[in-house]
Design an enzyme around this catalytic site. Structure first.
Site, PDB file in Angstrom:
ATOM      1  N   CYS A 108       0.810  -1.231   0.000  1.00 44.56           N
ATOM      2  CA  CYS A 108       0.000   0.000   0.000  1.00 44.56           C
ATOM      3  C   CYS A 108       0.839   1.275   0.000  1.00 44.56           C
ATOM      4  CB  CYS A 108      -0.941  -0.011   1.200  1.00 44.56           C
ATOM      5  SG  CYS A 108      -2.109  -1.370   1.139  1.00 44.56           S
ATOM      6  N   HIS A 243      -2.510   7.598   2.925  1.00 40.49           N
ATOM      7  CA  HIS A 243      -3.083   6.332   2.451  1.00 40.49           C
ATOM      8  C   HIS A 243      -4.474   6.162   3.064  1.00 40.49           C
ATOM      9  CE1 HIS A 243      -3.880   2.304   1.419  1.00 40.49           C
ATOM     10  NE2 HIS A 243      -3.435   1.729   2.521  1.00 40.49           N
ATOM     11  N   ASN A 273     -10.280   0.899   1.078  1.00 39.14           N
ATOM     12  CA  ASN A 273      -8.829   0.907   0.913  1.00 39.14           C
ATOM     13  C   ASN A 273      -8.480   0.322  -0.458  1.00 39.14           C
ATOM     14  OD1 ASN A 273      -6.103   0.324   0.953  1.00 39.14           O
ATOM     15  ND2 ASN A 273      -6.090  -0.599   2.992  1.00 39.14           N
TER      16      ASN A 273
END
Ligand code: COA
Length: 316
Positions: A108, A243, A273
């Site tokens: 990520c 993020h 996400n």
């Protein structure tokens, strides 16, 4: 590095928290209070290459260049269903570019690492125009009976075109080898020589609480050091583009930095996400909504399996 164009693409299917109750025991209330997520986009008849290509074409159009002008493509990706070739090679053909390509697999946090690599290519004059993209389908990594992970993710892609300039003020990257808190092994073929009992499962393993703790402390301290190194204060930054994994993680980082809520914009409530694509999707939305002006200072900061964090300061 100077960012000259942005683009993003999302699947059309909107999946609400209530829709997930069909697959496992969960509730809208549990998901909202633990994560802030209300909906996510999940691929149906699209494929990741479609999303990646659309995001890249939008970024190239916004940059006002032709694909043939690109001389490198850097792609952050872990959840492509091809182990090889790279997603960037597929995108290169789909957009009509002819340059070399590379994929980075840094989970990520990968997008910040991709920007950092692009900046190095520009600084060393090995490229003039680079397409930096992130495209992920983490919903295909979830075991759909595992409610603690399936509720968190969504699919999407985002891209920027960068060229030579003085807009990349600096970066800070950290890896603390802790491979137990978040990992997923890929499925390998059996061999006739395999010893019984060496079967490897391929389900995502996540210690949510530990990931949460490491994300807040890792990103907060990395951003604080980065600001200090550049003699900047929290108030100098227009947006912290973090993020988009969990609203509570974003709030935790915001509190550590003593930033205002409006300095930490979010899309996690809408898209979940989307792994390394989350920051660039958010960035593209802000640019297209005219919320970012030339000269604004931005911090990008991400975290993910490794355990890895990466942060950078960009003057738009
Ligand atoms: N719906 C309902 N209940 C659920 C659930 C779901 N989708 N998922 C888990 N639960 C249950 C568990 O079974 C557990 O029940 P038990 O206590 O009876 O065993 C309980 O909820 C766990 O709750 P809690 O400990 O309060 O969860 P939490 O506050 O730690 O939140 C996460 C869990 C995963 C949302 C949180 O830890 C998190 O967001 N971590 C970061 C994850 C992340 O960002 N990963 C990606 C990194 S790139």
């Amino acid at each position: 590095m100077k960012i000259i164009g942005t683009g993003s693409a999302l699947p059309k299917k909107v999946v609400t928290n209530d829709m997930l109750k069909e697959f496992f025991d969960t509730s809208d209330e549990w998901i909202r209070t633990r994560t802030g997520i209300e909906t996510r986009r999940i691929m149906t008849d699209e494929c990741l290459l479609d999303l990646a290509t659309t995001a890249c074409k939008r970024a190239i159009e916004a940059a006002g260049i032709c694909p043939e002008e690109l001389d490198y493509i850097v792609c952050s990706n872990v959840s492509n269903n091809y182990v090889y070739p790279t997603l960037s090679s597929m995108v290169q053909g789909a957009i009509g570019a002819t340059c070399p390509c590379i994929d980075l697999r840094n989970a990520c946090a990968g997008y910040v690492y991709a920007l950092d690599v692009a900046d190095m290519y520009l600084q060393t004059r090995r490229a003039n125009k680079i397409l930096v993209l992130a495209a992920e389908e983490p919903t295909r990594f979830c075991h759909w009976e595992q409610r603690e992970t399936s509720v968190l993710f969504g699919d999407g892609a985002g891209a920027v075109v960068v060229e030579k300039g003085d807009g990349f003020l600096g970066s800070k990257m950290t890896t603390v080898s802790n491979t137990e808190v978040l990992y997923q092994r890929k499925r390998l073929e059996s061999t006739p020589f395999e010893v019984e009992g060496t079967y490897i499962d391929h389900i995502m393993v996540m210690n949510g609480r530990e990931v949460f703790r490491m994300a807040v402390s890792g990103c907060s301290s990395e951003i604080s050091h980065l600001l200090q190194d550049h003699n900047l204060k929290t108030s100098d930054i227009k947006y912290f583009i973090l993020h988009q994994a969990n609203m509570r993680i974003i709030s935790g980082i915001q509190q550590h930095l003593d930033a205002k809520t409006e300095q930490c914009p979010t899309t996690v409530q809408k898209y979940g996400n989307t792994s390394s694509a989350s920051m660039v999707i958010l960035f593209d939305e802000l640019v297209r909504a005219n919320k970012i002006q030339r000269g604004d200072l931005l911090v990008f900061s991400g975290f993910g399996a490794g355990f890895t964090t990466g942060s950078c300061i960009v003057r738009y």
